[in-house]
Design a protein around this motif. Structure first.
Motif, mmCIF file in Angstrom:
data_model
loop_
_atom_site.group_PDB
_atom_site.id
_atom_site.type_symbol
_atom_site.label_atom_id
_atom_site.label_comp_id
_atom_site.label_asym_id
_atom_site.label_seq_id
_atom_site.Cartn_x
_atom_site.Cartn_y
_atom_site.Cartn_z
ATOM 1 N N ALA A 105 0.843 -1.085 -0.049
ATOM 2 C CA ALA A 105 -0.031 -0.001 -0.089
ATOM 3 C C ALA A 105 0.591 1.333 -0.108
ATOM 4 N N VAL A 106 1.890 1.413 0.602
ATOM 5 C CA VAL A 106 2.662 2.444 0.839
ATOM 6 C C VAL A 106 3.488 2.612 -0.455
ATOM 7 N N LEU A 107 3.959 1.592 -1.077
ATOM 8 C CA LEU A 107 4.883 1.786 -2.312
ATOM 9 C C LEU A 107 4.047 2.179 -3.683
ATOM 10 N N THR A 108 2.632 1.888 -3.495
ATOM 11 C CA THR A 108 1.876 2.071 -4.485
ATOM 12 C C THR A 108 1.259 3.388 -4.260
ATOM 13 N N TYR A 109 1.380 4.099 -3.367
ATOM 14 C CA TYR A 109 0.715 5.290 -2.756
ATOM 15 C C TYR A 109 1.311 6.551 -3.733
ATOM 16 N N SER A 110 0.538 7.509 -4.297
ATOM 17 C CA SER A 110 1.239 8.433 -4.920
ATOM 18 C C SER A 110 0.618 9.815 -4.489
ATOM 19 N N GLY A 111 -0.094 10.112 -3.469
ATOM 20 C CA GLY A 111 -0.633 10.970 -2.930
ATOM 21 C C GLY A 111 0.113 12.027 -2.371
ATOM 22 N N PRO A 112 -0.587 13.143 -1.690
ATOM 23 C CA PRO A 112 0.357 14.032 -0.944
ATOM 24 C C PRO A 112 1.033 13.426 0.058
ATOM 25 N N VAL A 113 2.093 13.894 0.615
ATOM 26 C CA VAL A 113 2.843 13.385 1.854
ATOM 27 C C VAL A 113 3.180 14.557 3.075
ATOM 28 N N PRO A 114 3.491 14.277 4.018
ATOM 29 C CA PRO A 114 3.382 12.889 4.918
ATOM 30 C C PRO A 114 1.754 12.392 4.680
ATOM 31 N N VAL A 115 1.724 11.217 5.000
ATOM 32 C CA VAL A 115 -0.002 10.524 4.956
ATOM 33 C C VAL A 115 -0.011 9.684 6.350
ATOM 34 N N GLU A 116 -1.308 9.946 6.944
ATOM 35 C CA GLU A 116 -1.436 9.143 7.979
ATOM 36 C C GLU A 116 -2.090 7.727 7.511
ATOM 37 N N LEU A 117 -2.312 6.958 8.311
ATOM 38 C CA LEU A 117 -2.595 5.384 7.922
ATOM 39 C C LEU A 117 -3.850 5.477 7.468
ATOM 40 N N ASP A 118 -4.839 6.467 8.244
ATOM 41 C CA ASP A 118 -6.223 6.535 7.553
ATOM 42 C C ASP A 118 -6.222 6.897 6.173
ATOM 43 N N GLN A 119 -5.601 7.906 5.850
ATOM 44 C CA GLN A 119 -5.377 8.544 4.555
ATOM 45 C C GLN A 119 -5.074 7.434 3.538
ATOM 46 N N LEU A 120 -3.975 6.613 4.044
ATOM 47 C CA LEU A 120 -3.319 5.761 3.037
ATOM 48 C C LEU A 120 -4.140 4.360 2.649
ATOM 49 N N ALA A 121 -5.175 4.422 3.706
ATOM 50 C CA ALA A 121 -6.093 3.256 3.456
ATOM 51 C C ALA A 121 -7.238 3.801 2.661
ATOM 52 N N THR A 122 -7.607 5.048 2.617
ATOM 53 C CA THR A 122 -8.662 5.546 1.978
ATOM 54 C C THR A 122 -8.163 5.520 0.292
ATOM 55 N N TRP A 123 -6.845 6.095 0.297
ATOM 56 C CA TRP A 123 -6.283 6.256 -1.145
ATOM 57 C C TRP A 123 -6.109 4.685 -1.540
ATOM 58 N N HIS A 124 -5.678 3.697 -0.910
ATOM 59 C CA HIS A 124 -5.618 2.367 -1.316
ATOM 60 C C HIS A 124 -6.915 1.815 -1.825
ATOM 61 N N ALA A 125 -8.022 1.986 -1.173
ATOM 62 C CA ALA A 125 -9.420 1.663 -1.092
ATOM 63 C C ALA A 125 -9.982 2.155 -2.783
ATOM 64 N N HIS A 126 -9.657 3.615 -2.994
ATOM 65 C CA HIS A 126 -9.982 3.788 -4.246
ATOM 66 C C HIS A 126 -9.134 3.540 -5.392
ATOM 67 N N ASN A 127 -8.005 2.946 -5.322
ATOM 68 C CA ASN A 127 -7.187 2.655 -6.506
ATOM 69 C C ASN A 127 -6.748 1.095 -6.666
ATOM 70 N N ILE A 128 -7.328 0.212 -5.705
ATOM 71 C CA ILE A 128 -6.792 -1.187 -5.646
ATOM 72 C C ILE A 128 -7.771 -1.712 -6.795
ATOM 73 N N THR A 129 -8.619 -1.307 -7.276
ATOM 74 C CA THR A 129 -9.607 -2.121 -8.288
ATOM 75 C C THR A 129 -8.718 -2.037 -9.352
ATOM 76 N N GLY A 130 -8.419 -0.847 -9.926
ATOM 77 C CA GLY A 130 -7.540 -0.494 -10.925
ATOM 78 C C GLY A 130 -6.193 -1.336 -10.974
ATOM 79 N N GLN A 131 -5.595 -1.278 -9.780
ATOM 80 C CA GLN A 131 -4.262 -2.169 -9.697
ATOM 81 C C GLN A 131 -4.480 -3.557 -10.115
ATOM 82 N N MET A 132 -5.563 -4.085 -9.664
ATOM 83 C CA MET A 132 -5.929 -5.531 -9.583
ATOM 84 C C MET A 132 -6.185 -5.913 -10.994
ATOM 85 N N ALA A 133 -6.797 -5.000 -11.509
ATOM 86 C CA ALA A 133 -7.418 -5.447 -12.932
ATOM 87 C C ALA A 133 -6.397 -5.018 -14.223
ATOM 88 N N SER A 134 -5.258 -4.266 -13.711
ATOM 89 C CA SER A 134 -4.402 -4.027 -14.688
ATOM 90 C C SER A 134 -3.869 -5.465 -15.604
#
Length: 462
Positions: A106-135
């Motif tokens: 999750a950390v290494l696929t994150y491309s949002g603003p930094v620093p990032v808290e765990l809750d923000q990381l989880a939210t970003w991951h949730a919104h992008n995991i579908t595209g990552q899995m379907a690539s």
């Protein structure tokens, strides 16, 4: 209490996965949120940097978390990114804090603003995991998970139990280098700054994991209902379009066809040359053929009301087959009515049906069988009766149907003549007749040739 993790720590001494602290060492144990369910089940999508690739294990914990996120993304369905539900975000945070490989991914696929808290990381991951899995290349060139790799992953899991989550990224290269090349300092310098809250998210109540399968089942059920609704709407739209086309053709083409036919008949009456008379007759025949095609299309789009009367299917079958006797003999085709099995022809009940339409449907099926055979072959006609249905079966020894022709056999004007079979409005009309009688018409490949089955529900019997 909150601690910042600045990445990377360039002066940290690296430790290899195969030389981690042995059991019984005196290393001080730190608080860790790693729980069970971290055994590898597969691979997460690859991590890419240039031409280099790394793979991390997908565990039961991360599988469940990702599965829920995919279901959530499917339910949203409109391409937007709605606010993440608090319960789902907490679930993802728990999974990240309890699964080092999932956290690193999750950390290494994150491309949002930094620093990032765990809750923000989880939210970003949730919104992008579908595209990552379907690539398309998410799993392209994935390595085979060998016992050696599994052993190193288990050692890493044990090692990460001894360090807090705030330090996991310091040892992240140990995970990456199990299945990929050495991690460069240049890449590590680009890793995001993560702020970790030392307070773990609460665990879900026992027995909560089974709900994922229930959600998945409901999602599949919903998908099926949508597909059925789409098919029904598509069929309705197709009928409406055909109906509009048929009305347009009837008005715009029938009138000039009538003029052509009338003029050809007038010329024919005063023509003494036999060759010219034959040419004029061909013109008249083709005009009537075009008129019949438009009438067939009108019938499919807007059929007349049924005029039911009592009739015997066996008599209709015999009557129609007899009308093809001369043509079949000329083409060396043998038409036989089978009475094997349950002696259906002797006890088939009477039915209430539109005799003209049923006769026409049988005629279409026999006509298509003759066209399929061409010459020298056999057509077998039979009846099958049971408490629920009465089936009229026409089997031929022709070349059979291709998969494409079988799929579109009842579509108006579908061209399936590559199998020697005219699949235009004939079968389309017969199918419409079957549906008007609350029955069905099906085509299937037999041991040789094609088997057409016209089914009428027995509830329509007298």
């Amino acid at each position: 209490m909150e601690s910042e993790q600045s990445l990377p720590r360039m002066q940290m001494k690296q430790t290899r996965a195969d030389s981690l602290d042995p059991p019984g060492s005196n290393r001080v144990m730190h608080r860790s949120h790693i729980t069970g369910r971290t055994s590898p089940m597969g691979l997460l999508p690859c991590l890419r940097r240039g031409s280099e690739r790394w793979w991390l294990p997908q565990t039961e914990r991360s599988t469940e978390a990702i599965g829920r996120l995919l279901l959530m993304d499917r339910r949203s369905g409109n391409g937007n990114k709605p606010p993440l539900d608090g319960a789902i975000r907490d679930r993802v945070c728990r999974a990240l804090q309890s699964d080092p490989a999932y956290f690193i991914y999750a950390v290494l696929t994150y491309s949002g603003p930094v620093p990032v808290e765990l809750d923000q990381l989880a939210t970003w991951h949730a919104h992008n995991i579908t595209g990552q899995m379907a690539s398309g290349d998410a799993y392209l060139g994935a390595p085979q998970i060998t016992p050696t790799i599994q052993k190193r992953w288990r050692k890493l899991t044990d090692h990460f139990r001894t360090i807090p989550t705030s330090r996991w990224m310091e040892d992240a290269p140990l995970w990456l280098e199990v299945t990929g090349p050495q991690v460069s300092n240049t890449w590590r310098e680009q890793w995001p700054l993560i702020k970790i809250d030392s307070t773990p998210h609460t665990e879900p109540p026992p027995g909560d994991s089974h709900s994922l399968l229930q959600e998945l089942a409901r999602s599949v059920q919903h998908q099926k209902s949508l597909e059925m609704a789409f098919d029904a709407r598509l069929h309705g739209e197709k009928l409406a379009a055909i109906k509009q086309l048929a009305y347009g053709l009837s008005h715009e083409i029938n009138n000039p066809l009538a003029n052509i036919s009338t003029r050809a008949e007038q010329l024919q009456r005063g023509e003494a040359d036999p060759n010219r008379t034959a040419i004029l007759q061909r013109i008249i025949d083709q005009v009537y053929r075009a008129h019949e095609m438009i009438a067939d299309l009108m019938f499919y789009a807007n059929p007349p009301e049924l005029e039911r009367q009592v009739c015997l299917p066996s008599e209709l079958l015999a009557e129609v087959s007899e009308s093809f006797t001369d043509e079949a003999e000329r083409q060396a085709i043998h038409i036989q009515i089978s009475t094997q099995g349950n002696e259906a022809h002797h006890w088939a009940p009477e039915i209430q049906a539109d005799t003209t339409m049923i006769t026409e449907a049988i005629r279409v099926l026999i006509r298509n069988a003759i066209d399929a055979i061409g010459c020298q072959g056999t057509i077998v006609l039979s009846l099958r009766c049971d408490p629920e249905n009465i089936a009229i079966v026409v089997a031929d020894s022709g070349p059979g149907l291709s998969a494409q022709a079988q799929k579109h056999a009842f579509d108006p004007y579908f061209s399936g003549r590559e199998a020697g079979r005219g699949l235009g409005l004939g079968l389309c009309r017969a199918y419409r007749i079957a549906k008007l009688h609350e029955g069905d018409l099906s085509l299937a490949s037999g041991p040789a040739g094609c088997v057409a089955t016209l089914t009428i529900p027995a509830k329509l019997t007298a």
